[in-house]
Design a protein around this motif. Structure first.
Motif, PDB file in Angstrom:
ATOM      1  N   LYS A  48      23.883   0.704 102.988  1.00 12.36           N
ATOM      2  CA  LYS A  48      24.898   1.390 103.809  1.00 12.36           C
ATOM      3  C   LYS A  48      24.265   2.429 104.730  1.00 12.36           C
ATOM      4  N   VAL A  72      22.876   1.003 111.547  1.00 11.69           N
ATOM      5  CA  VAL A  72      23.922   0.757 110.558  1.00 11.69           C
ATOM      6  C   VAL A  72      25.039   1.778 110.718  1.00 11.69           C
ATOM      7  N   THR A  92      26.975  -2.902 112.307  1.00 13.95           N
ATOM      8  CA  THR A  92      25.863  -2.264 113.006  1.00 13.95           C
ATOM      9  C   THR A  92      26.224  -2.060 114.476  1.00 13.95           C
ATOM     10  N   LEU A 143      28.045  -5.874 106.828  1.00 12.87           N
ATOM     11  CA  LEU A 143      27.275  -4.763 107.359  1.00 12.87           C
ATOM     12  C   LEU A 143      27.659  -4.602 108.825  1.00 12.87           C
ATOM     13  N   PHE A 171      28.865  -0.312 105.537  1.00 10.45           N
ATOM     14  CA  PHE A 171      28.698  -1.495 104.692  1.00 10.45           C
ATOM     15  C   PHE A 171      29.873  -1.541 103.735  1.00 10.45           C
ATOM     16  N   THR A 194      26.408 -10.075 104.746  1.00 11.30           N
ATOM     17  CA  THR A 194      25.224  -9.674 103.993  1.00 11.30           C
ATOM     18  C   THR A 194      25.328 -10.191 102.564  1.00 11.30           C
TER      19      THR A 194
END
Length: 125
Positions: A32, A76, A99, A97, A79, A106
Motif C-alpha cells: 500500500k 502508489v 497508482t 493497486l 491498495f 495485484t
C-alpha cells in the motif's frame, strides 16, 4: 500438570499464529505504501514477479530492484484487498493497486517455509 502444559501449548500456538498475521499485515501495508525494501524482507530465495505481461523469476535482491523500479514508475495511491484464500502451505491475496498510471490487479502468493511466511510470487496486471 497436564492442564498447565496444555495451557502453554495453546498460548504458544496463538502467539505463532499472531506473528504469521503480522507478517501478512507488514507485506500488505508495504504494498500500500509502495515500499519495495519492506516487501523484500519477506521474499523467498527466488521470487516470480509479473508486471503486466512481463514475468520472470528473480533472486531476492533482483526482485527488490524490479519492484522498486515498478513503484518509482507507478506512484502508489492506494491498495485494496478484494479476496484472500489459503491452502495447507500457502496463502494468496488478490487486490487492486491504484497508482498514478492506473489500476493493477495485484496477486500475492505466500508460502510457509521453515516456520516463516515468504513471498513466492507477486503479480501486477
Amino acid at each position: 500438570m497436564s492442564r498447565i502444559l496444555r495451557y502453554f501449548l495453546i498460548l504458544a500456538t496463538g502467539l505463532v499464529m499472531m506473528s504469521f498475521d503480522l507478517t501478512v499485515d507488514e507485506i500488505l501495508g508495504a504494498i500500500k505504501k509502495g515500499d519495495a525494501q519492506k516487501i523484500s524482507l519477506h521474499f523467498d530465495n527466488l521470487v516470480e514477479i509479473t508486471v503486466q505481461e512481463k514475468s520472470n523469476s528473480y533472486s531476492k535482491s533482483q526482485a527488490e530492484m524490479v519492484l522498486r523500479d515498478f513503484f518509482v514508475n507507478n506512484n502508489v495511491r492506494n491498495f485494496k484487498m478484494v479476496h484472500r484464500g489459503n491452502s495447507n502451505d500457502a496463502e494468496y491475496f488478490v487486490g487492486v493497486l491504484t497508482t498514478s498510471r492506473g489500476d493493477y490487479r495485484t496477486t500475492l502468493l505466500i508460502k510457509y517455509r521453515s516456520g516463516k511466511k515468504l513471498v513466492q510470487e507477486l503479480r501486477f496486471e
